[in-house]
Design an enzyme around this catalytic site. Structure first.
Site, mmCIF file in Angstrom:
data_model
loop_
_atom_site.group_PDB
_atom_site.id
_atom_site.type_symbol
_atom_site.label_atom_id
_atom_site.label_comp_id
_atom_site.label_asym_id
_atom_site.label_seq_id
_atom_site.Cartn_x
_atom_site.Cartn_y
_atom_site.Cartn_z
ATOM 1 N N LYS A 75 20.837 9.418 62.515
ATOM 2 C CA LYS A 75 22.015 9.926 62.333
ATOM 3 C C LYS A 75 22.156 8.580 62.490
ATOM 4 C CE LYS A 75 24.794 13.918 62.775
ATOM 5 N NZ LYS A 75 26.052 12.976 61.588
ATOM 6 N N GLU A 87 12.926 2.309 66.929
ATOM 7 C CA GLU A 87 12.303 3.314 66.329
ATOM 8 C C GLU A 87 10.998 4.666 67.887
ATOM 9 O OE1 GLU A 87 11.346 1.373 62.188
ATOM 10 O OE2 GLU A 87 13.821 2.093 61.204
ATOM 11 N N GLY A 89 30.362 -4.798 61.237
ATOM 12 C CA GLY A 89 30.574 -5.179 59.876
ATOM 13 C C GLY A 89 29.371 -5.645 59.797
ATOM 14 N N GLY A 104 25.810 -4.928 59.766
ATOM 15 C CA GLY A 104 24.551 -3.884 58.636
ATOM 16 C C GLY A 104 25.810 -4.556 57.448
ATOM 17 N N GLY A 158 28.744 -2.990 65.152
ATOM 18 C CA GLY A 158 30.015 -2.386 65.329
ATOM 19 C C GLY A 158 30.973 -3.132 64.341
ATOM 20 N N TYR A 162 24.829 4.815 55.876
ATOM 21 C CA TYR A 162 23.772 4.776 54.757
ATOM 22 C C TYR A 162 24.799 5.404 53.853
ATOM 23 C CZ TYR A 162 20.147 2.520 56.305
ATOM 24 O OH TYR A 162 19.003 1.054 57.427
#
Length: 159
Positions: A127, A29, A97, A99, A95, A133
């Site tokens: 983004k 971040e 799954g 998360g 990538g 989300y």
């Protein structure tokens, strides 16, 4: 060794791993210079004072992601909610799954605990996360602005 995804709640012995995930997320971040948390503080706040909880996503015995969360409260709903403070998956495991699986596990915990909602903040520039989300049906709260008091400003108001 199994490559099946499993979840486990953090234990006191995981404090250094929790801090590593926090710093990895902060680096992603572009906010690593803002991390002042240390192991003794995390141990006290998470395990002694029980101010937050952590779950790990584990594949083949390795922690590949984590979520740090705590309860908040909605007066309108008259019940607690879960607030997700941090969600992070190691880059090499993205990538796949994981998360989504972490968010699904948090939703299960929220439902088990009869929480009214699960919510979190996301940086406006992120983004990929926003798209992710939204794909899950999460809605941005565009009518609300986050306000914060911290550091010297917080201390000044408290005087």
């Amino acid at each position: 060794m199994s490559t099946e995804l499993k979840f486990r709640f953090a234990e006191r012995k995981d404090v250094s791993l929790i801090l590593k995930f926090i710093k990895d997320l902060a680096e992603y971040e572009k906010m690593l210079d803002e991390v002042i948390a240390d192991e003794p503080t995390l141990e006290e706040q998470i395990f002694d004072k029980k101010k937050a909880e952590v779950i790990f996503a584990v594949v083949g015995g390795e922690e590949v992601g984590f979520a740090l969360f705590f309860h908040n409260f909605s007066t309108f709903l008259g019940r607690a909610g879960l607030y997700l403070e941090d969600l992070y998956v190691l880059p090499e495991y993205r990538g796949k799954g994981y998360g989504k699986a972490i968010l699904k596990r948090l939703a299960e915990i929220a439902v088990e605990r009869k929480c009214g909602r699960l919510e979190w903040w996301c940086l406006d520039w992120n983004k990929p996360s926003i798209d992710f989300y939204r794909s899950l049906g999460a809605e941005p709260m565009s009518d609300w602005t986050v306000y914060r008091l911290s550091g010297d400003t917080l201390k000044k108001l408290a005087q």
